[in-house]
Scaffold this motif. Structure first.
Motif, PDB file in Angstrom:
ATOM      1  N   CYS A  35      52.354 -28.876  -1.481  1.00  0.00           N
ATOM      2  CA  CYS A  35      52.463 -30.942  -2.198  1.00  0.00           C
ATOM      3  C   CYS A  35      52.327 -31.270  -0.187  1.00  0.00           C
ATOM      4  O   CYS A  35      51.768 -30.455   0.080  1.00  0.00           O
ATOM      5  CB  CYS A  35      54.602 -31.548  -1.928  1.00  0.00           C
ATOM      6  N   ALA A  36      52.041 -33.014  -0.256  1.00  0.00           N
ATOM      7  CA  ALA A  36      51.456 -33.533   0.394  1.00  0.00           C
ATOM      8  C   ALA A  36      52.297 -33.680   1.301  1.00  0.00           C
ATOM      9  O   ALA A  36      53.724 -33.512   0.776  1.00  0.00           O
ATOM     10  CB  ALA A  36      50.938 -34.693   0.005  1.00  0.00           C
ATOM     11  N   GLY A  37      52.979 -33.664   2.965  1.00  0.00           N
ATOM     12  CA  GLY A  37      53.606 -33.797   3.559  1.00  0.00           C
ATOM     13  C   GLY A  37      53.243 -33.139   5.026  1.00  0.00           C
ATOM     14  O   GLY A  37      52.023 -33.115   5.698  1.00  0.00           O
ATOM     15  N   VAL A  38      54.561 -33.129   5.775  1.00  0.00           N
ATOM     16  CA  VAL A  38      54.015 -33.002   7.092  1.00  0.00           C
ATOM     17  C   VAL A  38      54.767 -31.014   8.002  1.00  0.00           C
ATOM     18  O   VAL A  38      56.203 -31.109   7.655  1.00  0.00           O
ATOM     19  CB  VAL A  38      54.643 -33.237   8.007  1.00  0.00           C
ATOM     20  N   ILE A  39      54.010 -30.547   8.015  1.00  0.00           N
ATOM     21  CA  ILE A  39      54.768 -28.973   8.726  1.00  0.00           C
ATOM     22  C   ILE A  39      55.443 -29.158   9.603  1.00  0.00           C
ATOM     23  O   ILE A  39      54.915 -30.505  10.755  1.00  0.00           O
ATOM     24  CB  ILE A  39      53.543 -28.126   9.452  1.00  0.00           C
ATOM     25  N   VAL A  40      56.663 -29.167   9.724  1.00  0.00           N
ATOM     26  CA  VAL A  40      57.737 -29.138  10.027  1.00  0.00           C
ATOM     27  C   VAL A  40      58.009 -27.890  11.619  1.00  0.00           C
ATOM     28  O   VAL A  40      59.298 -28.106  12.138  1.00  0.00           O
ATOM     29  CB  VAL A  40      58.817 -30.365   9.777  1.00  0.00           C
ATOM     30  N   GLN A  41      58.104 -27.050  10.808  1.00  0.00           N
ATOM     31  CA  GLN A  41      58.678 -25.905  11.579  1.00  0.00           C
ATOM     32  C   GLN A  41      58.173 -24.292  10.627  1.00  0.00           C
ATOM     33  O   GLN A  41      57.315 -24.086   9.951  1.00  0.00           O
ATOM     34  CB  GLN A  41      60.237 -25.047  10.687  1.00  0.00           C
ATOM     35  N   ILE A  42      57.145 -24.014  11.736  1.00  0.00           N
ATOM     36  CA  ILE A  42      56.339 -22.713  11.647  1.00  0.00           C
ATOM     37  C   ILE A  42      57.239 -21.634  11.961  1.00  0.00           C
ATOM     38  O   ILE A  42      57.501 -21.103  13.551  1.00  0.00           O
ATOM     39  CB  ILE A  42      54.630 -22.009  12.377  1.00  0.00           C
ATOM     40  N   ASN A  43      57.749 -20.119  11.146  1.00  0.00           N
ATOM     41  CA  ASN A  43      58.699 -19.379  11.517  1.00  0.00           C
ATOM     42  C   ASN A  43      58.214 -18.292  12.233  1.00  0.00           C
ATOM     43  O   ASN A  43      58.969 -17.272  12.210  1.00  0.00           O
ATOM     44  CB  ASN A  43      59.552 -18.972  10.217  1.00  0.00           C
ATOM     45  N   TYR A  44      56.428 -18.198  12.276  1.00  0.00           N
ATOM     46  CA  TYR A  44      56.591 -16.657  12.252  1.00  0.00           C
ATOM     47  C   TYR A  44      55.029 -16.918  13.090  1.00  0.00           C
ATOM     48  O   TYR A  44      54.252 -17.603  12.934  1.00  0.00           O
ATOM     49  CB  TYR A  44      55.722 -15.519  11.582  1.00  0.00           C
ATOM     50  N   ALA A  45      54.405 -15.839  14.212  1.00  0.00           N
ATOM     51  CA  ALA A  45      53.915 -16.390  14.901  1.00  0.00           C
ATOM     52  C   ALA A  45      52.537 -14.841  14.609  1.00  0.00           C
ATOM     53  O   ALA A  45      52.874 -14.453  13.882  1.00  0.00           O
ATOM     54  CB  ALA A  45      53.718 -15.755  16.660  1.00  0.00           C
ATOM     55  N   ALA A  46      51.102 -15.434  14.791  1.00  0.00           N
ATOM     56  CA  ALA A  46      49.671 -14.586  14.666  1.00  0.00           C
ATOM     57  C   ALA A  46      50.045 -13.551  14.535  1.00  0.00           C
ATOM     58  O   ALA A  46      50.608 -13.096  15.635  1.00  0.00           O
ATOM     59  CB  ALA A  46      48.839 -15.447  14.891  1.00  0.00           C
ATOM     60  N   GLY A  47      50.128 -12.117  14.334  1.00  0.00           N
ATOM     61  CA  GLY A  47      49.937 -10.974  13.660  1.00  0.00           C
ATOM     62  C   GLY A  47      51.843  -9.911  13.863  1.00  0.00           C
ATOM     63  O   GLY A  47      51.689  -8.849  13.956  1.00  0.00           O
ATOM     64  N   GLU A  48      52.639 -10.897  12.978  1.00  0.00           N
ATOM     65  CA  GLU A  48      54.314 -10.619  13.551  1.00  0.00           C
ATOM     66  C   GLU A  48      54.027  -9.922  11.950  1.00  0.00           C
ATOM     67  O   GLU A  48      53.517 -10.451  11.155  1.00  0.00           O
ATOM     68  CB  GLU A  48      54.911 -11.870  13.838  1.00  0.00           C
ATOM     69  N   SER A  49      55.401  -9.162  11.901  1.00  0.00           N
ATOM     70  CA  SER A  49      55.228  -8.537  10.530  1.00  0.00           C
ATOM     71  C   SER A  49      55.999 -10.032   9.872  1.00  0.00           C
ATOM     72  O   SER A  49      57.008 -10.769   9.844  1.00  0.00           O
ATOM     73  CB  SER A  49      56.048  -7.340  10.041  1.00  0.00           C
ATOM     74  N   VAL A  50      56.088  -9.740   8.794  1.00  0.00           N
ATOM     75  CA  VAL A  50      56.215 -10.649   7.977  1.00  0.00           C
ATOM     76  C   VAL A  50      57.463  -9.781   6.739  1.00  0.00           C
ATOM     77  O   VAL A  50      57.263  -9.324   5.577  1.00  0.00           O
ATOM     78  CB  VAL A  50      55.919 -11.536   6.988  1.00  0.00           C
ATOM     79  N   ASP A  51      58.952 -10.022   6.339  1.00  0.00           N
ATOM     80  CA  ASP A  51      59.527  -9.627   5.903  1.00  0.00           C
ATOM     81  C   ASP A  51      59.241 -10.092   3.702  1.00  0.00           C
ATOM     82  O   ASP A  51      58.783 -11.216   3.683  1.00  0.00           O
ATOM     83  CB  ASP A  51      61.318  -9.501   5.846  1.00  0.00           C
ATOM     84  N   MET A  52      59.471  -9.102   3.187  1.00  0.00           N
ATOM     85  CA  MET A  52      59.303  -9.816   1.744  1.00  0.00           C
ATOM     86  C   MET A  52      60.258 -11.338   1.315  1.00  0.00           C
ATOM     87  O   MET A  52      61.927 -11.316   2.198  1.00  0.00           O
ATOM     88  CB  MET A  52      60.080  -8.603   1.022  1.00  0.00           C
ATOM     89  N   ASP A  53      59.745 -12.044   0.924  1.00  0.00           N
ATOM     90  CA  ASP A  53      61.052 -13.370   0.281  1.00  0.00           C
ATOM     91  C   ASP A  53      61.479 -13.754   1.639  1.00  0.00           C
ATOM     92  O   ASP A  53      62.051 -15.395   1.680  1.00  0.00           O
ATOM     93  CB  ASP A  53      61.932 -13.036  -0.209  1.00  0.00           C
ATOM     94  N   ALA A  54      60.745 -14.312   2.972  1.00  0.00           N
ATOM     95  CA  ALA A  54      60.799 -14.964   3.938  1.00  0.00           C
ATOM     96  C   ALA A  54      60.132 -16.313   3.924  1.00  0.00           C
ATOM     97  O   ALA A  54      58.895 -16.551   3.274  1.00  0.00           O
ATOM     98  CB  ALA A  54      59.992 -14.150   4.977  1.00  0.00           C
ATOM     99  N   VAL A  55      61.009 -17.145   4.476  1.00  0.00           N
ATOM    100  CA  VAL A  55      60.295 -18.391   4.663  1.00  0.00           C
ATOM    101  C   VAL A  55      58.825 -18.098   5.592  1.00  0.00           C
ATOM    102  O   VAL A  55      59.937 -18.711   6.832  1.00  0.00           O
ATOM    103  CB  VAL A  55      61.203 -19.532   4.701  1.00  0.00           C
TER     104      VAL A  55
END
Length: 54
Positions: free
Chosen positions: A26-46
């Motif tokens: 949707c259109a809007g504003v990104i208010v939070q980024i939970n991971y940095a470049a290069g980090e591993s991400v868990d399944m179903d993570a926001v």
């Protein structure tokens, strides 16, 4: 933070050497980024939070 439009690419994920581009639902504003470049991400993570336009 950054303003995005619906369908705009917001993330690229490298999964098993295959790049996946994720787009804003949707259109809007990104208010939070939970991971940095290069980090591993868990399944179903926001990954990011978008505050939708009203």
């Amino acid at each position: 933070m950054d303003t995005v439009t619906a369908g705009q690419p917001v993330l690229v994920i490298d999964a098993m050497k295959l790049l996946q581009t994720l787009t804003a639902p949707c259109a809007g504003v990104i208010v939070q980024i939970n991971y940095a470049a290069g980090e591993s991400v868990d399944m179903d993570a926001v990954l990011i939070t978008i505050d939708p336009e009203e």
